[in-house]
Design a protein around this motif. Structure first.
Motif, PDB file in Angstrom:
ATOM      1  N   ARG A  88      -6.918  17.950 -16.393  1.00  0.00           N
ATOM      2  CA  ARG A  88      -6.113  17.407 -17.492  1.00  0.00           C
ATOM      3  C   ARG A  88      -6.168  18.325 -18.710  1.00  0.00           C
ATOM      4  O   ARG A  88      -5.143  18.602 -19.350  1.00  0.00           O
ATOM      5  N   LYS A  89      -7.360  18.805 -19.011  1.00  0.00           N
ATOM      6  CA  LYS A  89      -7.533  19.704 -20.160  1.00  0.00           C
ATOM      7  C   LYS A  89      -6.804  21.026 -19.930  1.00  0.00           C
ATOM      8  O   LYS A  89      -6.194  21.586 -20.845  1.00  0.00           O
ATOM      9  N   LEU A  90      -6.855  21.531 -18.704  1.00  0.00           N
ATOM     10  CA  LEU A  90      -6.168  22.775 -18.379  1.00  0.00           C
ATOM     11  C   LEU A  90      -4.660  22.650 -18.549  1.00  0.00           C
ATOM     12  O   LEU A  90      -4.004  23.520 -19.133  1.00  0.00           O
ATOM     13  N   LEU A  91      -4.097  21.594 -18.017  1.00  0.00           N
ATOM     14  CA  LEU A  91      -2.652  21.393 -18.112  1.00  0.00           C
ATOM     15  C   LEU A  91      -2.209  21.281 -19.564  1.00  0.00           C
ATOM     16  O   LEU A  91      -1.147  21.785 -19.947  1.00  0.00           O
ATOM     17  N   LYS A  92      -3.035  20.637 -20.384  1.00  0.00           N
ATOM     18  CA  LYS A  92      -2.693  20.484 -21.789  1.00  0.00           C
ATOM     19  C   LYS A  92      -2.795  21.812 -22.534  1.00  0.00           C
ATOM     20  O   LYS A  92      -1.919  22.166 -23.329  1.00  0.00           O
ATOM     21  N   SER A  93      -3.863  22.565 -22.284  1.00  0.00           N
ATOM     22  CA  SER A  93      -4.084  23.811 -23.020  1.00  0.00           C
ATOM     23  C   SER A  93      -3.148  24.924 -22.583  1.00  0.00           C
ATOM     24  O   SER A  93      -2.718  25.740 -23.394  1.00  0.00           O
ATOM     25  N   GLN A  94      -2.806  24.954 -21.289  1.00  0.00           N
ATOM     26  CA  GLN A  94      -1.959  26.022 -20.776  1.00  0.00           C
ATOM     27  C   GLN A  94      -0.474  25.702 -20.912  1.00  0.00           C
ATOM     28  O   GLN A  94       0.354  26.606 -20.936  1.00  0.00           O
ATOM     29  N   GLY A  95      -0.143  24.429 -20.938  1.00  0.00           N
ATOM     30  CA  GLY A  95       1.260  24.053 -21.060  1.00  0.00           C
ATOM     31  C   GLY A  95       2.094  24.442 -19.866  1.00  0.00           C
ATOM     32  O   GLY A  95       3.311  24.621 -19.978  1.00  0.00           O
ATOM     33  N   ALA A  96       1.454  24.599 -18.717  1.00  0.00           N
ATOM     34  CA  ALA A  96       2.162  25.011 -17.506  1.00  0.00           C
ATOM     35  C   ALA A  96       1.397  24.530 -16.285  1.00  0.00           C
ATOM     36  O   ALA A  96       0.198  24.237 -16.359  1.00  0.00           O
ATOM     37  N   VAL A  97       2.108  24.457 -15.163  1.00  0.00           N
ATOM     38  CA  VAL A  97       1.510  24.050 -13.892  1.00  0.00           C
ATOM     39  C   VAL A  97       1.304  25.290 -13.034  1.00  0.00           C
ATOM     40  O   VAL A  97       2.196  26.148 -12.963  1.00  0.00           O
ATOM     41  N   PRO A 146       0.270  17.187  -7.473  1.00  0.00           N
ATOM     42  CA  PRO A 146       0.285  17.045  -6.008  1.00  0.00           C
ATOM     43  C   PRO A 146       1.119  18.096  -5.281  1.00  0.00           C
ATOM     44  O   PRO A 146       0.871  18.384  -4.111  1.00  0.00           O
ATOM     45  N   SER A 147       2.099  18.690  -5.960  1.00  0.00           N
ATOM     46  CA  SER A 147       2.967  19.666  -5.291  1.00  0.00           C
ATOM     47  C   SER A 147       2.390  21.082  -5.272  1.00  0.00           C
ATOM     48  O   SER A 147       2.938  21.972  -4.614  1.00  0.00           O
ATOM     49  N   VAL A 148       1.281  21.308  -5.977  1.00  0.00           N
ATOM     50  CA  VAL A 148       0.700  22.654  -6.068  1.00  0.00           C
ATOM     51  C   VAL A 148      -0.068  22.989  -4.793  1.00  0.00           C
ATOM     52  O   VAL A 148      -0.777  22.144  -4.236  1.00  0.00           O
ATOM     53  N   GLU A 149       0.066  24.234  -4.344  1.00  0.00           N
ATOM     54  CA  GLU A 149      -0.690  24.692  -3.171  1.00  0.00           C
ATOM     55  C   GLU A 149      -2.178  24.750  -3.512  1.00  0.00           C
ATOM     56  O   GLU A 149      -2.570  25.304  -4.538  1.00  0.00           O
ATOM     57  N   HIS A 150      -2.998  24.180  -2.634  1.00  0.00           N
ATOM     58  CA  HIS A 150      -4.437  24.134  -2.875  1.00  0.00           C
ATOM     59  C   HIS A 150      -5.159  24.872  -1.759  1.00  0.00           C
ATOM     60  O   HIS A 150      -5.077  24.487  -0.593  1.00  0.00           O
ATOM     61  N   TYR A 156     -12.002  18.306  -6.428  1.00  0.00           N
ATOM     62  CA  TYR A 156     -10.825  19.089  -6.789  1.00  0.00           C
ATOM     63  C   TYR A 156      -9.575  18.561  -6.100  1.00  0.00           C
ATOM     64  O   TYR A 156      -8.499  18.495  -6.698  1.00  0.00           O
ATOM     65  N   SER A 157      -9.709  18.182  -4.848  1.00  0.00           N
ATOM     66  CA  SER A 157      -8.566  17.636  -4.120  1.00  0.00           C
ATOM     67  C   SER A 157      -8.080  16.341  -4.760  1.00  0.00           C
ATOM     68  O   SER A 157      -6.875  16.090  -4.849  1.00  0.00           O
ATOM     69  N   ALA A 158      -9.023  15.531  -5.228  1.00  0.00           N
ATOM     70  CA  ALA A 158      -8.660  14.279  -5.887  1.00  0.00           C
ATOM     71  C   ALA A 158      -7.920  14.549  -7.193  1.00  0.00           C
ATOM     72  O   ALA A 158      -6.928  13.882  -7.519  1.00  0.00           O
ATOM     73  N   ALA A 159      -8.398  15.534  -7.958  1.00  0.00           N
ATOM     74  CA  ALA A 159      -7.743  15.875  -9.221  1.00  0.00           C
ATOM     75  C   ALA A 159      -6.355  16.454  -8.984  1.00  0.00           C
ATOM     76  O   ALA A 159      -5.406  16.148  -9.714  1.00  0.00           O
ATOM     77  N   LYS A 160      -6.225  17.272  -7.949  1.00  0.00           N
ATOM     78  CA  LYS A 160      -4.910  17.831  -7.610  1.00  0.00           C
ATOM     79  C   LYS A 160      -3.931  16.719  -7.229  1.00  0.00           C
ATOM     80  O   LYS A 160      -2.782  16.695  -7.685  1.00  0.00           O
TER      81      LYS A 160
END
Length: 237
Positions: A124-133, A154-158, A145-149
């Motif tokens: 959550r902090k990363l998405l907010k600070s980077q402003g990108a997915v 959910p659409s990001v390659e893990h 990590y899988s739970a957070a993704k």
């Protein structure tokens, strides 16, 4: 001949150049506060290590915030996430960290747990600070990590494989060296404050030297030093 006016921070006796230089020494190199005191003394600047500590605490985060703003959006879309254990006063904490494909530190977050909730907070902090997915997220086998993704992106390659995550694991090494030099962190607050400032200053001087010619390296180093001076001497404090 007109003298160049000396830049000063409000309510500080020493010029901004000296304060910024002390902060640069402390965060740029694996030096203790007493080491910085001795280096300044060699230049004829009589400052105690307690004062250096106060400068590092006050100005480190101010400088880091400006560098973070300047670098926003300049990182790659491949994120490597990892965590390392930190012992503070006999209690175990986890330092969660994210870096991009080039080794630049995106963020670092100290937490008391290594679970789903902690991973959610990091992402959550990363998405907010980077402003990108990100396009790709690389982690070890920790299921959090899988739970957070699944919760946020959910659409990001893990890619979950310990052998693929050396980039993030290597980014822990400078903090390990500093942890030993500082004889361990004294409190969670001190640790978080240090890694937040250190990561952004380290990014500025992360120049991938082995892939550059000597001339190119000197040019990039000069640019980094110029950026440092622009930020540290223009900040209101």
């Amino acid at each position: 001949m007109t003298e160049v006016p000396i830049t000063r921070y409000r309510r500080h006796r020493f010029p901004a150049e000296i304060i910024a230089h002390a902060v640069w020494l402390y965060y740029r190199f694996p030096l203790s506060l007493r080491d910085v005191e001795d280096l300044l003394a060699e230049r004829g600047i009589d400052v105690s290590f307690q004062t250096v500590s106060e400068w590092a605490a006050k100005f480190g985060l101010k400088f880091a915030y400006q560098f973070r703003r300047r670098s926003r959006g300049s990182f790659t879309d491949k994120w490597h996430l990892d965590e390392m254990v930190v012992s503070i006063k006999g209690k175990k904490y986890w330092l969660w960290r994210a870096v991009d494909a080039n080794g630049y530190i995106l963020d670092a977050l100290l937490q008391s747990h290594r679970n789903r909730k902690a991973a959610l907070r990091l992402v959550r902090k990363l998405l907010k600070s980077q402003g990108a997915v990100p396009r790709v997220m690389v982690t070890d086998k920790l299921r959090s990590y899988s739970a957070a993704k699944a919760e946020f992106i959910p659409s990001v390659e893990h890619r979950s494989h310990k052998g693929l995550n050396n980039r993030a694991e290597n980014s822990h090494l400078p903090v390990r060296r500093r942890e030993r030099r500082m004889m361990r962190f004294k409190s969670p607050r001190q640790c978080q404050r240090f890694v937040s400032a250190h990561s952004q200053i380290a990014n500025l001087f992360h120049l991938h030297r082995k892939h550059l010619t000597a001339a190119d390296y000197r040019q990039l180093r000069a640019h980094a030093v110029t950026t440092w001076r622009e930020v540290t001497l223009s900040i209101e404090a």
